[in-house]
Design a protein around this motif. Structure first.
Motif, mmCIF file in Angstrom:
data_model
loop_
_atom_site.group_PDB
_atom_site.id
_atom_site.type_symbol
_atom_site.label_atom_id
_atom_site.label_comp_id
_atom_site.label_asym_id
_atom_site.label_seq_id
_atom_site.Cartn_x
_atom_site.Cartn_y
_atom_site.Cartn_z
ATOM 1 N N GLY A 59 0.760 -1.242 0.000
ATOM 2 C CA GLY A 59 0.000 0.000 0.000
ATOM 3 C C GLY A 59 0.787 1.286 0.000
ATOM 4 N N SER A 93 -0.167 -7.874 0.031
ATOM 5 C CA SER A 93 -1.071 -7.474 1.113
ATOM 6 C C SER A 93 -1.772 -8.680 1.715
ATOM 7 N N ALA A 150 1.360 1.505 6.233
ATOM 8 C CA ALA A 150 0.481 0.667 5.409
ATOM 9 C C ALA A 150 0.693 -0.824 5.663
ATOM 10 N N ARG A 154 -2.084 -3.486 7.850
ATOM 11 C CA ARG A 154 -2.545 -4.783 7.336
ATOM 12 C C ARG A 154 -2.200 -5.909 8.299
ATOM 13 N N VAL A 361 -8.348 -0.134 -2.729
ATOM 14 C CA VAL A 361 -6.978 -0.585 -2.494
ATOM 15 C C VAL A 361 -6.410 -1.314 -3.705
#
Length: 425
Positions: A59, A93, A150, A154, A361
């Motif tokens: 991200g 991610s 970021a 997560r 995203v």
């Protein structure tokens, strides 16, 4: 285990998560270093590249500044300015979240689970900051704030959700954190609590079903456009090693493609550059990047248009029908049809929020110029999902009686009466 051991294990889990994430990006770069560049590139450049890929996948945006020679080699305008790249390969991610879930489950089995959660998140955040700082370079510069926060957000999301879920299921003794959450939950009116739970459960069901349909659709589209994809591979002349690297990169972006397809199914569509649109109603694109998998994109007007919207409508209706009987039993006639309809609206809103966030995203900037806008719009996708799923869910909630008779209730929703049990025996 004592607190120190639990803390050390949590810190180790966080370090492993960062190491494996960067390692996944580093391995193909090492292969290029050995087979293509003949070990002539400085090893520190490989490390920076791996960290850049990992932070981008989690991200963070990248500021790219190309020198004159590279601009000429790529055929770009000589006046090209530094630009941002933020189109994240979501496979990284997903990996970070799954590592967080694993850490959360391990932490939840300890008596000192709160400390383990905090330590793991803090260590992960500290390591994210350090590796981001180690990758700073004038040509490719990740955002320090995004590169730190970021990935940590997560990872922390996976840790917290997994730990709370397992502790709620297996709690045997008093726990101040869980007891506080239960007290907060109990403040919510009893008459509306089943409505909220149904909305959350139904919205999640609808979002998962949409992603499942999108995954199957993506596979079919790629299979149907296999010839065009192979032609683009051959025309680009990547070579064996280059083709393997490009294919690997496409696999890392496969979750993005599934979300884009889900946005397409709901009617929102997506873009491959500013001013372009790919939706069920038609496709409007200009020159697109020479990425082989994009050769499977549909072209021209769609022959069925709005007919594809039957998919989210059916999913919304089915989600409501599946949950309706349980909700009607729990309400036991309180609020009549109104609360059922509110639950249907809630299903659409929750599904819209989930799909909107996923769409946001999965999109980002892929390069300079018109490539600053690639992927679906989160607001548009969320609106279309909420509208199609919500309307169908309201209809599904209204398609039945408000009261559920005793003989029509699901077996798990009530205990059999003594007389009935005696007759069955």
């Amino acid at each position: 285990m004592n607190r120190l051991t639990v803390a050390l294990l949590a810190a180790l889990d966080a370090a492993i998560a960062v190491a494996i994430g960067i390692g996944v990006a580093l391995v193909p770069l090492l292969a290029l270093w050995a087979l293509h560049f003949q070990l002539e590139v400085e090893p520190i450049a490989l490390w920076r590249g791996a960290v850049d890929i990992w932070t981008l996948g989690n991200g963070s945006s990248m500021r790219i500044s190309l020198d004159t020679a590279l601009v000429t080699q790529l055929g770009l305008p000589s006046s090209v300015e530094p630009f941002l790249v933020s189109l994240a390969p979501l496979a990284f991610s997903i990996g970070t979240v799954l590592f967080g879930v694993r850490t959360g489950f391990r932490a939840a089995r300890s008596r000192w689970w709160q400390g383990a959660v905090v330590v793991s998140v803090l260590v992960f955040g500290l390591l994210s900051l350090l590796v981001t700082l180690s990758a700073l370079h004038p040509a490719v510069r990740p955002s320090i704030v995004q590169g730190t926060l970021a990935p940590t957000v997560r990872f922390a999301g996976g840790v917290v959700v997994a730990a709370l879920w397992l502790r709620f299921r297996e709690q045997e003794a008093a726990d101040p954190v869980l007891d506080g959450l239960r007290a907060l939950r109990d403040r919510f009116p009893d008459d509306w609590r089943p409505v909220l739970v149904t909305a959350l459960r139904g919205g999640l069901m609808a979002a998962v079903a949409l992603l499942g349909v999108a995954a199957v659709t993506t596979a079919l589209v790629i299979a149907a456009g296999y010839g065009a994809i192979i032609s683009l591979h051959e025309s680009a002349q990547f070579g064996a090693l280059g083709g393997a690297v490009v294919t690997g990169a496409e696999l890392l972006y496969l979750p993005n493609l599934v979300i884009w397809t889900a946005s397409w199914v709901t009617g929102g569509g997506f873009a491959i550059g500013t001013g372009t649109s790919i939706s069920p109603m038609g496709t409007l694109v200009g020159p697109i990047p020479a990425v082989p998998v994009l050769g499977a994109l549909p072209t021209g007007e769609s022959s069925f248009g709005f007919a594809v919207l039957i998919v989210p409508i059916m999913i919304g209706f089915a989600s409501a029908v599946v949950l309706r009987r349980r909700l009607a039993h729990e309400l036991d006639g309180r609020g009549g049809l109104a609360r059922l309809l509110v639950a249907g609206i809630g299903i659409g809103v929750v599904a819209g929020i989930i799909m909107g966030v996923l769409a946001a995203v999965s999109a980002g900037a892929a390069g300079p110029g018109r490539l600053i806008d690639v992927g679906p719009d989160g607001w548009v996708t969320g609106f279309w999902t909420a509208a199609t799923v919500g309307i169908a869910a309201v209809v599904g909630m209204a398609a039945g009686p408000v009261h559920v008779n005793e003989e029509d209730r699901l077996p798990e929703l009530h205990e059999p009466s003594p007389g009935r049990g005696a007759r069955e025996r």
